[in-house]
Design an enzyme around this catalytic site. Structure first.
Site, PDB file in Angstrom:
ATOM      1  N   SER A  83      -6.430  32.190  70.258  1.00  0.00           N
ATOM      2  CA  SER A  83      -7.446  32.732  71.069  1.00  0.00           C
ATOM      3  C   SER A  83      -7.038  33.705  72.166  1.00  0.00           C
ATOM      4  CB  SER A  83      -8.045  31.413  71.578  1.00  0.00           C
ATOM      5  OG  SER A  83      -7.166  30.965  72.557  1.00  0.00           O
ATOM      6  N   THR A 128     -16.773  35.666  69.205  1.00  0.00           N
ATOM      7  CA  THR A 128     -16.456  36.304  70.407  1.00  0.00           C
ATOM      8  C   THR A 128     -17.215  37.890  70.888  1.00  0.00           C
ATOM      9  OG1 THR A 128     -14.704  37.511  72.066  1.00  0.00           O
ATOM     10  CG2 THR A 128     -14.319  37.325  69.587  1.00  0.00           C
ATOM     11  N   ASP A 129     -17.281  37.954  72.208  1.00  0.00           N
ATOM     12  CA  ASP A 129     -17.827  39.284  72.434  1.00  0.00           C
ATOM     13  C   ASP A 129     -16.973  40.538  72.188  1.00  0.00           C
ATOM     14  OD1 ASP A 129     -16.130  38.617  74.392  1.00  0.00           O
ATOM     15  OD2 ASP A 129     -17.483  38.753  75.991  1.00  0.00           O
ATOM     16  N   GLU A 130     -15.522  39.911  72.050  1.00  0.00           N
ATOM     17  CA  GLU A 130     -14.561  40.985  71.676  1.00  0.00           C
ATOM     18  C   GLU A 130     -14.521  41.838  70.443  1.00  0.00           C
ATOM     19  OE1 GLU A 130     -10.677  40.414  73.158  1.00  0.00           O
ATOM     20  OE2 GLU A 130     -11.153  38.895  74.545  1.00  0.00           O
ATOM     21  N   TYR A 154      -6.248  40.208  68.396  1.00  0.00           N
ATOM     22  CA  TYR A 154      -6.869  39.072  68.575  1.00  0.00           C
ATOM     23  C   TYR A 154      -8.725  39.443  68.028  1.00  0.00           C
ATOM     24  CZ  TYR A 154     -10.483  35.781  70.752  1.00  0.00           C
ATOM     25  OH  TYR A 154     -11.533  34.863  70.648  1.00  0.00           O
ATOM     26  N   LYS A 158     -10.644  38.293  64.856  1.00  0.00           N
ATOM     27  CA  LYS A 158     -11.937  37.520  64.745  1.00  0.00           C
ATOM     28  C   LYS A 158     -12.837  38.303  64.158  1.00  0.00           C
ATOM     29  CE  LYS A 158     -12.788  34.233  66.755  1.00  0.00           C
ATOM     30  NZ  LYS A 158     -12.882  32.859  66.425  1.00  0.00           N
ATOM     31  N   LYS A 193      -5.058  32.187  80.383  1.00  0.00           N
ATOM     32  CA  LYS A 193      -6.194  32.927  80.394  1.00  0.00           C
ATOM     33  C   LYS A 193      -6.442  33.208  82.003  1.00  0.00           C
ATOM     34  CE  LYS A 193      -7.376  32.443  76.310  1.00  0.00           C
ATOM     35  NZ  LYS A 193      -7.625  31.154  75.442  1.00  0.00           N
ATOM     36  N   ILE A 210      -2.292  41.548  88.209  1.00  0.00           N
ATOM     37  CA  ILE A 210      -3.814  42.160  87.689  1.00  0.00           C
ATOM     38  C   ILE A 210      -3.081  43.240  86.932  1.00  0.00           C
ATOM     39  CG2 ILE A 210      -5.650  43.566  88.465  1.00  0.00           C
ATOM     40  CD1 ILE A 210      -6.005  41.148  89.663  1.00  0.00           C
TER      41      ILE A 210
END
Ligand code: NAD
Ligand code: TYD
Length: 353
Positions: A83, A128-130, A154, A158, A193, A210
């Protein structure tokens, strides 16, 4: 009786806890227990006689097929996956194996068994939104009908799994429903994450990395709202349809990390690392970094009456408090080897091993 795959992970374990608390039927939880699968996540249901844990790999079709014959579930909720995007950049092979081959084998097991399955059977596939790729900042939120454009291994794995599910719906009449989820956060999330990682590093007084300028936008949904949405889709989602699950709580990564720093300042007033914002460090950009995800969740709101109940403000506070109160859990799941790869590739120093 239902089957859940990946129920020892972050979202899956929340779904299992909710299911056992609100339903009266049995649940078989199939999980390989990879680095992110953790039976500690299920400690609160360990004595529940309706929860049956089976350690198995979804790629093992014959094992899954036998389980389906034995248990005759009325539904499968498929969470099991590799994930994390950074890991998929570091080592994509496991993503192909579990997310694509594993989903394929699971679908084949269902296809072989379905002769004896009940007419009410449902397959809920967690996506997922990805899979839709990156959206321009300020562009409108996208619906379930948007085109797929995955931008990292990833997301591609998906998307491939989704296409297989869609093909099985059309070709073999698989009674399946797909959900596309935005970024989840909450208790029991593996500290790779963004949110749990920043909390863990803030607690330890370590730099908070970041990627790039930090202006990338994600929509953050509390895992308890996500699991509730998945339960509704299982109960009442229309076969062959996809449902977006999103919070409408979009913010930039930099804003998110600042909010976490401020919560740490408030909840750890004696910390020597206050103000925690001083720990924020810009590091190299993530390769293929998607700028923005933004799903429109009107369909699930209109058809199933789902809306998030936990505000971002309240959810983040509860999440930081949970990690503060569960530091032993945090220590138990941290892996040094993978973090070294992150350090080498994002120019991120000052890591613990
Ligand atoms: P996670 O990494 O916390 O948990 C994944 C679980 O799957 C683990 O328990 C792991 O042991 C298990 N697993 C992995 N490979 C397996 C295999 N081959 N056979 C059996 N079990 C296996 O992931 P998560 O964050 O809980 O995500 C769950 C699902 O939701 C995934 O399909 C993910 O793609 C999707 N999703 C997650 C998010 C998010 O923000 N976390 C957002 C959208 C969609
Ligand atoms: P992540 O939690 O990995 O989820 P996803 O990539 O699936 O959205 O990352 C969320 C955002 O935070 C993403 O834009 C990448 C960024 N990020 C960082 O800036 N630093 C970090 O150390 C991590 C893990 C993520």
């Amino acid at each position: 009786m239902i089957v859940v795959t990946g129920g020892a992970g972050f979202i899956g374990s929340e779904f299992v806890r909710q299911w056992l608390a609100t339903e009266s039927s049995e649940l078989v939880n199939i999980d390989k227990l990879t680095y992110s699968g953790n039976l500690e996540n299920l400690a609160s249901v360990s004595g529940n006689s309706r929860h049956h844990f089976v350690q198995a790999d979804i790629v093992e079709q014959s094992v899954i097929e036998q389980l389906l014959h034995e248990r005759q579930p009325r539904a499968i909720v498929h969470f099991a996956a590799e994930s994390h995007v950074d890991r998929s950049i570091h080592a994509p092979a496991d993503f192909i194996q579990t997310n694509i081959c594993g989903t394929f084998r699971l679908l084949e097991a269902v296809r072989a068994w379905r002769g004896t399955a009940s007419r009410e059977f449902r397959f809920v596939h967690i996506s997922t939104d990805e899979v839709f790729g990156s959206l321009p900042l300020k562009a409108a939120q996208i619906s379930e009908a948007a085109a797929y454009a995955p931008g990292n291994p990833y997301a591609a794995s998906k998307a491939a799994a989704d296409h297989l599910v869609r093909a099985y719906i059309r070709t073999y009449d698989l009674p399946a429903v797909i959900v596309h989820c935005c970024n989840n956060y909450g208790p029991f999330q593996f500290p790779e994450k963004l949110i749990p990682l920043m909390i863990a590093r803030g607690l330890a007084g370590e730099s908070m990395p970041i990627y790039g300028d930090g202006l990338h936008e994600r929509d953050w949904l509390h895992v308890s709202d996500a699991a509730r949405a998945i339960g509704l889709v299982l109960a009442r989602g229309r076969i062959g349809e996809s449902y977006n699950i999103a919070a409408g709580h979009a913010c930039s990564n930099l804003q998110m990390v600042c909010m976490l720093c401020d919560l740490l300042d408030e909840l750890r007033p004696q910390s020597p690392y206050r103000p925690h914002r001083q720990l924020i460090t810009h590091v190299a950009e993530r390769p293929g970094h998607d700028r923005r995800y933004a799903l429109n969740a009107d369909k699930i709101a209109q058809e199933l009456g789902w809306r998030p109940q936990i505000s971002l403000r309240e959810g983040l506070r509860q999440t930081v408090e949970w990690y503060l109160g569960n530091q032993a859990w945090l220590e138990n799941v941290v892996s040094g080897r993978y973090r070294q790869w992150i350090a080498d590739n994002y120019g991120w120093r000052n890591i613990r091993s």
